[in-house]
Design a protein around this motif. Structure first.
Motif, PDB file in Angstrom:
ATOM      1  N   SER A  44      38.795  38.668  10.463  1.00 46.94           N
ATOM      2  CA  SER A  44      39.302  39.283  11.693  1.00 46.94           C
ATOM      3  C   SER A  44      40.440  38.454  12.278  1.00 46.94           C
ATOM      4  N   GLN A  98      46.678  49.438   7.496  1.00 43.78           N
ATOM      5  CA  GLN A  98      46.012  49.628   8.781  1.00 43.78           C
ATOM      6  C   GLN A  98      45.860  48.313   9.543  1.00 43.78           C
ATOM      7  N   GLY A  99      45.548  47.255   8.809  1.00 40.03           N
ATOM      8  CA  GLY A  99      45.411  45.942   9.421  1.00 40.03           C
ATOM      9  C   GLY A  99      46.737  45.425   9.947  1.00 40.03           C
ATOM     10  N   LYS A 102      47.609  47.196  13.184  1.00 39.34           N
ATOM     11  CA  LYS A 102      46.784  46.695  14.283  1.00 39.34           C
ATOM     12  C   LYS A 102      47.354  45.396  14.835  1.00 39.34           C
ATOM     13  N   LYS A 105      50.717  45.991  16.702  1.00 36.29           N
ATOM     14  CA  LYS A 105      50.557  46.602  18.022  1.00 36.29           C
ATOM     15  C   LYS A 105      50.063  45.578  19.049  1.00 36.29           C
ATOM     16  N   ILE A 106      49.093  44.781  18.648  1.00 38.02           N
ATOM     17  CA  ILE A 106      48.544  43.783  19.576  1.00 38.02           C
ATOM     18  C   ILE A 106      49.580  42.722  19.906  1.00 38.02           C
TER      19      ILE A 106
END
Length: 235
Positions: A44, A98-99, A102, A105-106
Motif C-alpha cells: 500500500s 489503477q494503482g 490512485k 490523484k492523491i
C-alpha cells in the motif's frame, strides 16, 4: 563551561536528523523486494503518500519566512521528502494502471492543498508568530496522525501475543526520535514540535513495553517479518 542553549539545541537537532534519517530508510528492504519481483503485490502506498504531505508541512514550517532558526527541521524533512518521492516513483513504475492513477490523484490533491495553504498563509499572515501558529496547527494534526499510526500494529501484538510484526529496532528508533525532538522543542519551547513528538515518544515507549511483555511468547521462526510502518519524522 556550561553549554549554551543554542549549542545544545543544535546538537539535539543533528542527533534527531541522524535518527530520523534511519527511520526514513527503514522501507528500503520492502522497495528492494518490489524491484526484484517487479511487482507491488499487496503493498500500500498510502503511508508514504501521507508522509509526503507531513514532510511538506514541516519543511514549510521550518522556513525562515514562517519559523526562523529551524533549519534542522527543514533539512531532515527535505531529505525525507526526497526519499518518499523515490519510494513512490518505484511504486509507480511497478504498479498496475489503477494503482498509478490512485497515486497520481492523491499526489495532485496533496500538492494542490499544500499550494493553497502556502498562498493563504503568506498573503494573510504577516508575522512569524501568526504564520507559525497556522502552519503549526496543520503540522501538529498530520504529525500526530503519523506517530499514532503504529497503534494498529500494537493492537495486533496484543491480540496475537506476538511481536513478530513489530520490529524492536524500529520501535526503539521511534522512541528515541520522539525523545530527541521533544527535547529539541524545549530549547526554546515550541508547542508545535512538543505535541506530536511528545506523543511519538509515548507511543514508542508503549511499543517497547509491549515488546518486553510479549517477546517470550512470540513463536520463533526463521522468517523475518516485514511491516509497512509510516516513515514520518515529526520535526
Amino acid at each position: 563551561m556550561v553549554m549554551s542553549q543554542q549549542a545544545t539545541r543544535s546538537i539535539l537537532g543533528v542527533i534527531g536528523n541522524i535518527i530520523s534519517f534511519g527511520l526514513f530508510l527503514s522501507p528500503v528492504p520492502t522497495f528492494l523486494r518490489i524491484i526484484k519481483r517487479k511487482a507491488v503485490e499487496d503493498f500500500s502506498p498510502i503511508p508514504y503518500l501521507a508522509t509526503v504531505l507531513n514532510c511538506m508541512f514541516w519543511v514549510f514550517y521550518g522556513l525562515p519566512i514562517v519559523h526562523p532558526n529551524s533549519i534542522l527541521v527543514v533539512t531532515i524533512n527535505g531529505i525525507g521528502l526526497i526519499l518518499e518521492a523515490i519510494y513512490l516513483v518505484i511504486f509507480f513504475v511497478y504498479a498496475p494502471r489503477q494503482g498509478r492513477l490512485k497515486v497520481s490523484k492523491i499526489l495532485a490533491a496533496e500538492v494542490s492543498f499544500m499550494t493553497v495553504v502556502v498562498v493563504v498563509v503568506l498573503l494573510t499572515a504577516h508575522t512569524h508568530e501568526r504564520r507559525s501558529l497556522i502552519v503549526g496547527i496543520f503540522a501538529i494534526i498530520f504529525g500526530t496522525c503519523m506517530y499514532a499510526s503504529p497503534l494498529s500494529v500494537m493492537k495486533m501484538v496484543i491480540q496475537t501475543k506476538s511481536v513478530q510484526y513489530m520490529p524492536f529496532t524500529l520501535s526503539l528508533a521511534s522512541f528515541l526520535n520522539g525523545v530527541v525532538w521533544t527535547s529539541y522543542a524545549f530549547l526554546p519551547f515550541d508547542v508545535n514540535l512538543v505535541i506530536p513528538n511528545g506523543l511519538g515518544a509515548l507511543f514508542g515507549l508503549a511499543q517497547l513495553i509491549l515488546y518486553a511483555c510479549y517477546y517470550k511468547s512470540t513463536p520463533k521462526s526463521g522468517t523475518k517479518a516485514e511491516v509497512e510502518l509510516p516513515t514520518a519524522s515529526n520535526v
